[in-house]
Each structure stands twice: as C-alpha cells, then as structure tokens.
Scaffold this motif. Structure first.
Motif, PDB file in Angstrom:
ATOM      1  N   ALA A  98      18.699  10.862   8.002  1.00 27.03           N
ATOM      2  CA  ALA A  98      17.836  10.223   7.013  1.00 27.03           C
ATOM      3  C   ALA A  98      18.371   8.818   6.754  1.00 27.03           C
ATOM      4  CB  ALA A  98      17.812  11.017   5.712  1.00 27.03           C
ATOM      5  N   ARG A  99      17.473   7.862   6.695  1.00 23.44           N
ATOM      6  CA  ARG A  99      17.872   6.470   6.473  1.00 23.44           C
ATOM      7  C   ARG A  99      17.230   5.944   5.202  1.00 23.44           C
ATOM      8  NH1 ARG A  99      20.408   4.569  11.027  1.00 23.44           N
ATOM      9  NH2 ARG A  99      20.021   5.735  12.957  1.00 23.44           N
ATOM     10  N   SER A 100      17.892   4.971   4.599  1.00 27.79           N
ATOM     11  CA  SER A 100      17.369   4.299   3.426  1.00 27.79           C
ATOM     12  C   SER A 100      17.958   2.897   3.396  1.00 27.79           C
ATOM     13  CB  SER A 100      17.731   5.087   2.149  1.00 27.79           C
ATOM     14  OG  SER A 100      17.058   4.553   1.025  1.00 27.79           O
ATOM     15  N   ALA A 101      17.628   2.135   2.360  1.00 30.40           N
ATOM     16  CA  ALA A 101      18.164   0.788   2.219  1.00 30.40           C
ATOM     17  C   ALA A 101      17.991   0.344   0.776  1.00 30.40           C
ATOM     18  CB  ALA A 101      17.459  -0.187   3.159  1.00 30.40           C
ATOM     19  N   ALA A 102      18.821  -0.598   0.355  1.00 28.52           N
ATOM     20  CA  ALA A 102      18.729  -1.147  -1.001  1.00 28.52           C
ATOM     21  C   ALA A 102      19.439  -2.485  -1.032  1.00 28.52           C
ATOM     22  CB  ALA A 102      19.358  -0.199  -2.019  1.00 28.52           C
TER      23      ALA A 102
ATOM     24  N   TYR B 251      25.337   9.305   1.742  1.00 26.64           N
ATOM     25  CA  TYR B 251      24.965   8.238   2.666  1.00 26.64           C
ATOM     26  C   TYR B 251      26.171   7.367   2.995  1.00 26.64           C
ATOM     27  CZ  TYR B 251      19.893   8.862   1.806  1.00 26.64           C
ATOM     28  OH  TYR B 251      18.613   9.336   1.722  1.00 26.64           O
ATOM     29  N   ALA B 252      26.158   6.817   4.205  1.00 25.80           N
ATOM     30  CA  ALA B 252      27.177   5.869   4.638  1.00 25.80           C
ATOM     31  C   ALA B 252      26.515   4.529   4.938  1.00 25.80           C
ATOM     32  CB  ALA B 252      27.890   6.382   5.885  1.00 25.80           C
ATOM     33  N   HIS B 253      27.239   3.435   4.695  1.00 27.95           N
ATOM     34  CA  HIS B 253      26.717   2.109   5.025  1.00 27.95           C
ATOM     35  C   HIS B 253      26.506   1.993   6.524  1.00 27.95           C
ATOM     36  CE1 HIS B 253      27.637  -0.422   1.209  1.00 27.95           C
ATOM     37  NE2 HIS B 253      27.318   0.826   0.895  1.00 27.95           N
ATOM     38  N   ASP B 254      25.427   1.341   6.902  1.00 27.08           N
ATOM     39  CA  ASP B 254      25.062   1.221   8.318  1.00 27.08           C
ATOM     40  C   ASP B 254      24.662  -0.222   8.636  1.00 27.08           C
ATOM     41  OD1 ASP B 254      24.637   2.326  10.871  1.00 27.08           O
ATOM     42  OD2 ASP B 254      22.493   2.554  10.493  1.00 27.08           O
ATOM     43  N   GLY B 255      25.397  -1.173   8.028  1.00 25.87           N
ATOM     44  CA  GLY B 255      25.125  -2.584   8.289  1.00 25.87           C
ATOM     45  C   GLY B 255      24.240  -3.195   7.215  1.00 25.87           C
ATOM     46  N   THR B 256      23.931  -4.474   7.369  1.00 26.70           N
ATOM     47  CA  THR B 256      23.077  -5.180   6.416  1.00 26.70           C
ATOM     48  C   THR B 256      22.071  -6.050   7.154  1.00 26.70           C
ATOM     49  OG1 THR B 256      24.548  -7.106   6.256  1.00 26.70           O
ATOM     50  CG2 THR B 256      24.927  -5.300   4.694  1.00 26.70           C
ATOM     51  N   THR B 257      21.010  -6.375   6.444  1.00 28.15           N
ATOM     52  CA  THR B 257      20.044  -7.363   6.920  1.00 28.15           C
ATOM     53  C   THR B 257      19.785  -8.326   5.762  1.00 28.15           C
ATOM     54  OG1 THR B 257      18.188  -5.964   6.251  1.00 28.15           O
ATOM     55  CG2 THR B 257      18.920  -5.795   8.553  1.00 28.15           C
ATOM     56  N   ALA B 258      19.247  -9.477   6.061  1.00 29.23           N
ATOM     57  CA  ALA B 258      18.948 -10.467   5.029  1.00 29.23           C
ATOM     58  C   ALA B 258      17.444 -10.586   4.844  1.00 29.23           C
ATOM     59  CB  ALA B 258      19.534 -11.826   5.407  1.00 29.23           C
ATOM     60  N   ALA B 259      17.031 -10.815   3.609  1.00 26.03           N
ATOM     61  CA  ALA B 259      15.622 -11.026   3.299  1.00 26.03           C
ATOM     62  C   ALA B 259      15.536 -11.930   2.079  1.00 26.03           C
ATOM     63  CB  ALA B 259      14.913  -9.701   3.047  1.00 26.03           C
TER      64      ALA B 259
ATOM     65  N   LEU C 200      18.940 -12.617   0.067  1.00 27.61           N
ATOM     66  CA  LEU C 200      19.612 -11.444  -0.472  1.00 27.61           C
ATOM     67  C   LEU C 200      20.057 -10.543   0.679  1.00 27.61           C
ATOM     68  CD1 LEU C 200      17.143 -10.507  -3.365  1.00 27.61           C
ATOM     69  CD2 LEU C 200      19.366 -11.624  -3.607  1.00 27.61           C
ATOM     70  N   GLU C 201      21.115  -9.777   0.438  1.00 30.28           N
ATOM     71  CA  GLU C 201      21.611  -8.842   1.448  1.00 30.28           C
ATOM     72  C   GLU C 201      21.024  -7.453   1.205  1.00 30.28           C
ATOM     73  OE1 GLU C 201      23.660  -9.247   4.132  1.00 30.28           O
ATOM     74  OE2 GLU C 201      23.586 -11.415   3.782  1.00 30.28           O
ATOM     75  N   HIS C 202      20.402  -6.921   2.230  1.00 24.43           N
ATOM     76  CA  HIS C 202      19.821  -5.583   2.181  1.00 24.43           C
ATOM     77  C   HIS C 202      20.780  -4.643   2.905  1.00 24.43           C
ATOM     78  CE1 HIS C 202      15.718  -3.354   2.185  1.00 24.43           C
ATOM     79  NE2 HIS C 202      16.146  -3.505   0.966  1.00 24.43           N
ATOM     80  N   VAL C 203      21.288  -3.650   2.187  1.00 23.70           N
ATOM     81  CA  VAL C 203      22.257  -2.709   2.750  1.00 23.70           C
ATOM     82  C   VAL C 203      21.519  -1.544   3.391  1.00 23.70           C
ATOM     83  CG1 VAL C 203      24.203  -1.171   2.253  1.00 23.70           C
ATOM     84  CG2 VAL C 203      23.961  -3.328   1.002  1.00 23.70           C
ATOM     85  N   ARG C 204      21.743  -1.332   4.684  1.00 26.87           N
ATOM     86  CA  ARG C 204      21.169  -0.175   5.373  1.00 26.87           C
ATOM     87  C   ARG C 204      22.075   1.033   5.168  1.00 26.87           C
ATOM     88  NH1 ARG C 204      20.666  -3.864   9.926  1.00 26.87           N
ATOM     89  NH2 ARG C 204      22.331  -2.668  10.910  1.00 26.87           N
ATOM     90  N   LEU C 205      21.463   2.201   5.018  1.00 26.19           N
ATOM     91  CA  LEU C 205      22.199   3.430   4.725  1.00 26.19           C
ATOM     92  C   LEU C 205      21.768   4.545   5.663  1.00 26.19           C
ATOM     93  CD1 LEU C 205      21.676   3.067   0.906  1.00 26.19           C
ATOM     94  CD2 LEU C 205      23.904   2.878   2.024  1.00 26.19           C
ATOM     95  N   ARG C 206      22.717   5.376   6.038  1.00 32.94           N
ATOM     96  CA  ARG C 206      22.442   6.492   6.960  1.00 32.94           C
ATOM     97  C   ARG C 206      23.079   7.762   6.406  1.00 32.94           C
ATOM     98  NH1 ARG C 206      22.825   7.243  13.299  1.00 32.94           N
ATOM     99  NH2 ARG C 206      23.387   9.453  13.403  1.00 32.94           N
ATOM    100  N   LEU C 207      22.310   8.856   6.499  1.00 30.91           N
ATOM    101  CA  LEU C 207      22.805  10.167   6.080  1.00 30.91           C
ATOM    102  C   LEU C 207      22.548  11.170   7.191  1.00 30.91           C
ATOM    103  CD1 LEU C 207      23.913  12.080   3.880  1.00 30.91           C
ATOM    104  CD2 LEU C 207      21.561  12.365   3.079  1.00 30.91           C
ATOM    105  N   ASP C 208      23.622  11.701   7.762  1.00 32.58           N
ATOM    106  CA  ASP C 208      23.495  12.783   8.734  1.00 32.58           C
ATOM    107  C   ASP C 208      23.355  14.103   7.989  1.00 32.58           C
ATOM    108  OD1 ASP C 208      23.764  11.024  10.856  1.00 32.58           O
ATOM    109  OD2 ASP C 208      25.933  11.291  10.991  1.00 32.58           O
ATOM    110  N   ALA C 209      22.604  15.021   8.550  1.00 36.86           N
ATOM    111  CA  ALA C 209      22.327  16.289   7.868  1.00 36.86           C
ATOM    112  C   ALA C 209      23.610  16.997   7.424  1.00 36.86           C
ATOM    113  CB  ALA C 209      21.502  17.196   8.777  1.00 36.86           C
ATOM    114  N   ALA C 210      24.654  16.941   8.257  1.00 34.63           N
ATOM    115  CA  ALA C 210      25.903  17.631   7.943  1.00 34.63           C
ATOM    116  C   ALA C 210      26.642  17.000   6.767  1.00 34.63           C
ATOM    117  CB  ALA C 210      26.805  17.654   9.170  1.00 34.63           C
TER     118      ALA C 210
END
Length: 210
Positions: free
Chosen positions: A142-146, A162-170, A177-187
C-alpha cells in the motif's frame, strides 16, 4: 448482473461506515468541505481544490468525483468511500490501483472536515481500507504520500508501519514543497485490536481484482 455493483460495498469499523460515493452523499460532502478542511494558510493537497470552493460552491468537487466514478475499470480503478460517523458524512477515503491483478499494489488518500480532526477518525478510516486491501483483495503493498510538514497525516502513517520511500517536489500554490512518498508492505502493517467488517464484496470483486 447489477449495472453498478459497487453500491452494495460497505466497510464498517468500530465507529465508522465507509461506502462508495453516491450523489446524495456527495452533496453532504460538499457541505463538509465548505465548512473547512484545513488551515487556510496551509495547503495539504497536491491540487489546491479547496481554494476554488468559494467560487464554484463545490461544483468542481462533484465533477471530480463523477469523473473518477465514470473512469472505473478493472485495470485502473479508484473507489472514493464516503466516511460516515453516526450517519453523518465526515470526509472521504480513496483507494485506487492500476493493474492490480498483476502488481497487487494500492494507493490511498483521504481528508476529513476540519471539525472532525483530532478524534482518531483519520487513522480508523485508513485502517479500514488497508485491511480491506490486504485481507480481502490480496494486496501486497500500500502506498501513500503527504507533505513533509503534514504532521497529522505523517503520524498516522508512522504508527501504521509505513516507511519513507523517497520524495517528490510540487508547488500547489506556487511555492516549492516536498512530498514524502510512503510504502507499507502487508507484513509490516501495524494492526489495531479490531477487524473491518466487509459486506457486498462478492457482487463487485470482479470490477477491481481482475
């Protein structure tokens, strides 16, 4: 066969009920948004849609949700759940995926009316769609961002695993602003002491898992 089987889908948590959007519920959601979603000095969304509410009275909101609903197909889908507490619409929780049958990944996003902040609803509705995705659809990631400064959203993500998975700018309002990408593995999903109740999945599962 039902022409729109998603209308039977319901997710229930200890305090909330989540159903795919319908027109009557969307009109309630517009009023929630017009009453305030966030601090006017901040913009938590990549697309600054709340800035236009005073001008179009929510018409753009309705058109957005209608468009999402109209574009749904098994290879590229989004479900915009209306979140209700004691029968009242309080916000929306989206779950979407592309090529889910192969990738087994989902992405989520959400917002609540400002007067419902600070009550734990944001965590509860995110848990609802995560359990739905992992336990009922067979998702693996599952992925999200904020935004980096969105402390409330990032706290929810952190406590759910969730774990940080890099950033993007917008620049939603013309400022970087920095948009933080987030990743959650089922386990790694940190589960609460309850399980979401799901109804109506059998009628619509073919629309979102093939």
């Amino acid at each position: 066969m039902d022409a729109w089987p998603l209308r039977h889908l319901v997710l229930r948590t200890p305090r909330l009920e989540l159903r795919p959007d319908d027109d009557a519920g969307l009109l309630e959601l517009v009023e929630v948004a017009k009453a305030g979603v966030h601090d006017p000095d901040e913009m938590p969304f990549n697309v600054p849609w709340t800035d236009g509410l005073a001008e179009d009275h929510g018409r753009g909101m309705l058109q957005h949700f209608w468009g999402v609903r109209a574009r749904l197909m098994p290879a590229d889908w989004a479900i915009c759940f209306l979140v209700r507490h004691e029968g009242e619409v309080i916000g929306t929780q989206e779950l979407n995926a592309q090529n889910f049958g192969v990738l087994r990944e989902v992405t989520s996003g959400s917002w609540l009316g400002r007067r419902f902040h600070g009550k734990g609803f944001g965590t509860e509705m995110r848990v609802a769609v995560l359990q739905f995705a992992f336990d009922h659809l067979g998702a693996q990631v599952a992925r999200s961002a904020a935004w980096q400064g969105n402390r409330a959203s990032n706290r929810v993500s952190e406590k759910l695993g969730y774990a940080h998975d890099g950033t993007t700018a917008a620049a939603p309002r013309g400022q970087r602003l920095e948009h933080v990408r987030l990743r959650l593995d089922a386990a790694d999903f940190v589960r609460p002491g309850w399980d979401v109740e799901v109804e109506g999945l059998a009628e619509c599962v073919h629309l979102i898992t093939t």
